[in-house]
Scaffold this active site. Structure first.
Site, mmCIF file in Angstrom:
data_model
loop_
_atom_site.group_PDB
_atom_site.id
_atom_site.type_symbol
_atom_site.label_atom_id
_atom_site.label_comp_id
_atom_site.label_asym_id
_atom_site.label_seq_id
_atom_site.Cartn_x
_atom_site.Cartn_y
_atom_site.Cartn_z
ATOM 1 N N TYR A 55 33.964 33.050 51.329
ATOM 2 C CA TYR A 55 34.971 33.961 51.904
ATOM 3 C C TYR A 55 34.336 35.325 52.110
ATOM 4 O O TYR A 55 33.663 35.850 51.229
ATOM 5 C CB TYR A 55 36.159 34.078 50.945
ATOM 6 C CG TYR A 55 37.256 34.993 51.438
ATOM 7 C CD1 TYR A 55 38.042 34.653 52.542
ATOM 8 C CD2 TYR A 55 37.520 36.206 50.795
ATOM 9 C CE1 TYR A 55 39.064 35.492 52.987
ATOM 10 C CE2 TYR A 55 38.542 37.045 51.230
ATOM 11 C CZ TYR A 55 39.311 36.684 52.322
ATOM 12 O OH TYR A 55 40.319 37.510 52.761
ATOM 13 N N ASP A 78 26.784 38.851 50.852
ATOM 14 C CA ASP A 78 28.114 39.398 50.615
ATOM 15 C C ASP A 78 28.266 39.530 49.106
ATOM 16 O O ASP A 78 28.558 38.559 48.412
ATOM 17 C CB ASP A 78 29.182 38.467 51.202
ATOM 18 C CG ASP A 78 30.587 38.949 50.880
ATOM 19 O OD1 ASP A 78 30.732 39.926 50.105
ATOM 20 O OD2 ASP A 78 31.539 38.341 51.408
ATOM 21 N N LYS A 117 35.276 45.661 45.785
ATOM 22 C CA LYS A 117 35.709 45.404 44.405
ATOM 23 C C LYS A 117 35.140 46.418 43.388
ATOM 24 O O LYS A 117 35.606 47.542 43.372
ATOM 25 C CB LYS A 117 35.451 43.950 44.052
ATOM 26 C CG LYS A 117 36.272 43.046 45.009
ATOM 27 C CD LYS A 117 36.372 41.585 44.671
ATOM 28 C CE LYS A 117 37.409 40.936 45.577
ATOM 29 N NZ LYS A 117 36.933 39.879 46.427
HETATM 30 C C1 LIG Z 1 37.272 39.763 48.004
HETATM 31 C C2 LIG Z 1 36.159 39.400 48.874
HETATM 32 C C3 LIG Z 1 36.045 39.888 50.196
HETATM 33 C C4 LIG Z 1 37.142 40.680 50.849
HETATM 34 O O1 LIG Z 1 37.365 41.908 50.231
HETATM 35 P P1 LIG Z 1 38.800 42.627 50.440
HETATM 36 O O2 LIG Z 1 38.633 43.933 49.739
HETATM 37 O O3 LIG Z 1 39.808 41.727 49.826
HETATM 38 O O4 LIG Z 1 38.999 42.787 51.890
HETATM 39 C C5 LIG Z 1 34.899 39.604 50.896
HETATM 40 N N1 LIG Z 1 33.916 38.869 50.367
HETATM 41 C C6 LIG Z 1 33.993 38.379 49.114
HETATM 42 C C7 LIG Z 1 32.840 37.596 48.572
HETATM 43 C C8 LIG Z 1 35.117 38.605 48.348
HETATM 44 O O5 LIG Z 1 35.192 38.066 47.128
#
Ligand SMILES: *Cc1c(COP(=O)(O)O)cnc(C)c1O
Length: 427
Positions: free
Chosen positions: A144, A239, A267
């Site tokens: 994701y 990511d 995060k």
């Molecule tokens: C949470 C997450 C996102 C998206 O971040 P948001 O602040 O919710 O938009 C993207 N990549 C990874 C790996 C994530 O865990």
């Protein structure tokens, strides 16, 4: 009734918020029942609107490395707030957070702050396309990267395949530019690169996957992807929205010893306020506006509350680098306890973990990619989830999410969670 007030609030919310929430996983769709509405939180625990207390294993989905209401972050936000919340002009604070982040993370010379992980991933892919002059990207089924169009793509019918949209509103045109590989399957990446020579701008992945439960990279997988990117001229994007400042001060690049060309953050970097970021070598970052032609902007990007929280969080990590070993030890301790309980149930299960990320899958297959993660028994998961919830242990309300431990969790908290698991599963 244990969830009376939460049920009322959920009904009320549903009248004005689609599905009653502002982010889908909160609605408990995959586990059923009523989401608990939080009133306040401190350390490892939160209280819901009915007055029930919970030990929290999601830490706001990752940001709260030191637990809820972490005093250095609270103090920073309160202090900054008194001086104004947003200016739309540069501040010294932004440079200070950037200098610290760049010093902590390997191979990054410049960084751009945005407001979410989604924005970070969306923007870093635009930069990779602008820099390479190529249009396609490779992503992995089950990873994701936020909800930008280019990522809401699922694997089509073939084994390794061009993607198709998995949400209405995403165009087939967008889907055509996102190629889908299998996690922990180097050959699937090679096939896509061979089939699209000179066309792939970037390979983006979670260096430790956390959005299909926790799935660590197998030996040689990331090394192989790194090598394939180098030879094909595609950029490797980590990511690290989940893993950044969580697996190590320098994220997965440091923890695993692999160099990415560009990195996305979110995060933890915001300490619980909305912050995302992406960074890389100065030579690539120079393509970003206003230095270069790739456009990216944000009215509230780098605002002083978010930056104040982020600075306090990164400084806390710098002061206390032992936090990562403590978190790993807590996670290993939880693993041992859960493993004993699950073993005694006689049901098939797998527990995956890496650093402070861990997940339980009710399956007899090793969970190493999206396909194997999807073999989990959802009935069993629901029973486990609700059994834990009713006993005051808050787990991710989906089998496809990782737990995120925080440093406020005590040995007593972890023991209570294991006891709750035994009761929930009738072990
Ligand atoms: C949470 C997450 C996102 C998206 O971040 P948001 O602040 O919710 O938009 C993207 N990549 C990874 C790996 C994530 O865990």
């Amino acid at each position: 009734m244990r969830y009376k007030r939460s049920s009322e609030l959920f009904r009320q919310a549903n009248r004005v918020l689609p599905g009653g929430v502002n982010s889908p996983v909160r609605a408990f769709k995959s586990v059923g029942g009523t989401p608990v509405f939080v009133s306040e939180a401190r350390g490892s625990r939160f209280t819901d609107e009915d007055g029930n207390q919970y030990i929290d294993f999601i830490s706001s989905w990752g940001p709260l490395l030191f637990g809820h209401a972490f005093p250095p972050v609270l103090d920073a936000v309160i202090e900054r707030t008194r001086k104004g919340t947003s200016f739309g002009m540069p501040t010294a604070l932004e440079t200070e957070v950037a200098e610290l982040a760049v010093s902590m993370v390997p191979h990054i010379e410049k960084i751009r702050f945005v407001n979410s992980g989604t924005e970070a991933c969306m923007s870093v892919v635009r930069l990779a396309r602008g820099y390479t002059g190529r249009e396609k990207i490779i992503k992995f089924a089950g990873c994701y990267h936020g909800h930008a169009d280019a990522f809401l793509i699922e694997a089509g019918s073939g084994a390794v395949t061009f993607g198709s949209p998995n949400s209405p509103g995403v165009t087939r045109g967008t889907a055509r530019d996102t190629l889908m590989a299998r996690y922990n399957d180097l050959e699937s990446v090679k096939e896509l690169l061979d089939a699209n020579p000179g066309e792939v701008a970037a390979v983006i992945l979670e260096p430790v996957a956390g959005n299909m439960g926790c799935i660590p990279p197998e030996a040689g997988f990331l090394e192989g992807v790194r090598e394939l990117c180098t030879t094909s001229g595609a950029l490797l994007i980590f990511d690290e929205v989940m893993t950044g400042f969580r697996l190590a001060a320098g994220g997965a690049q440091q923890a695993l010893g692999i160099r990415a060309d560009l990195v996305a953050f979110g995060k933890v970097i915001g300490g619980g306020l909305p912050v995302g970021a992406f960074g890389g070598p100065a030579e690539i970052m120079a393509h970003l506006a206003p230095e270069g032609p790739v456009y990216q902007a944000g009215t509230l990007s780098g605002n002083p509350l978010a930056m104040g929280a982020g600075l306090a969080m990164l400084q806390a990590i710098e002061r206390d680098p032992g936090v990562f070993n403590r978190l790993s030890a807590k996670t290993a301790y939880l693993h041992k306890g859960l493993d004993e309980v699950l073993k005694s149930t006689g049901q098939p299960y797998r527990i995956n973990l890496f650093g402070s990320m861990i997940s339980v899958h009710f399956t007899d297959r090793d969970v190493r990619d999206f396909e194997s993660a999807a073999t989990g028994n959802n009935e069993h998961f629901r029973k486990y989830f609700h059994g834990m919830l009713d006993r005051g242990v808050y787990l991710p309300p989906s089998a496809f999410e990782s737990y995120f431990l925080n440093d406020a969790l005590t040995e007593e908290d972890l023991d209570l969670a294991v006891e709750a698991a035994a009761a929930a599963l009738g072990a």
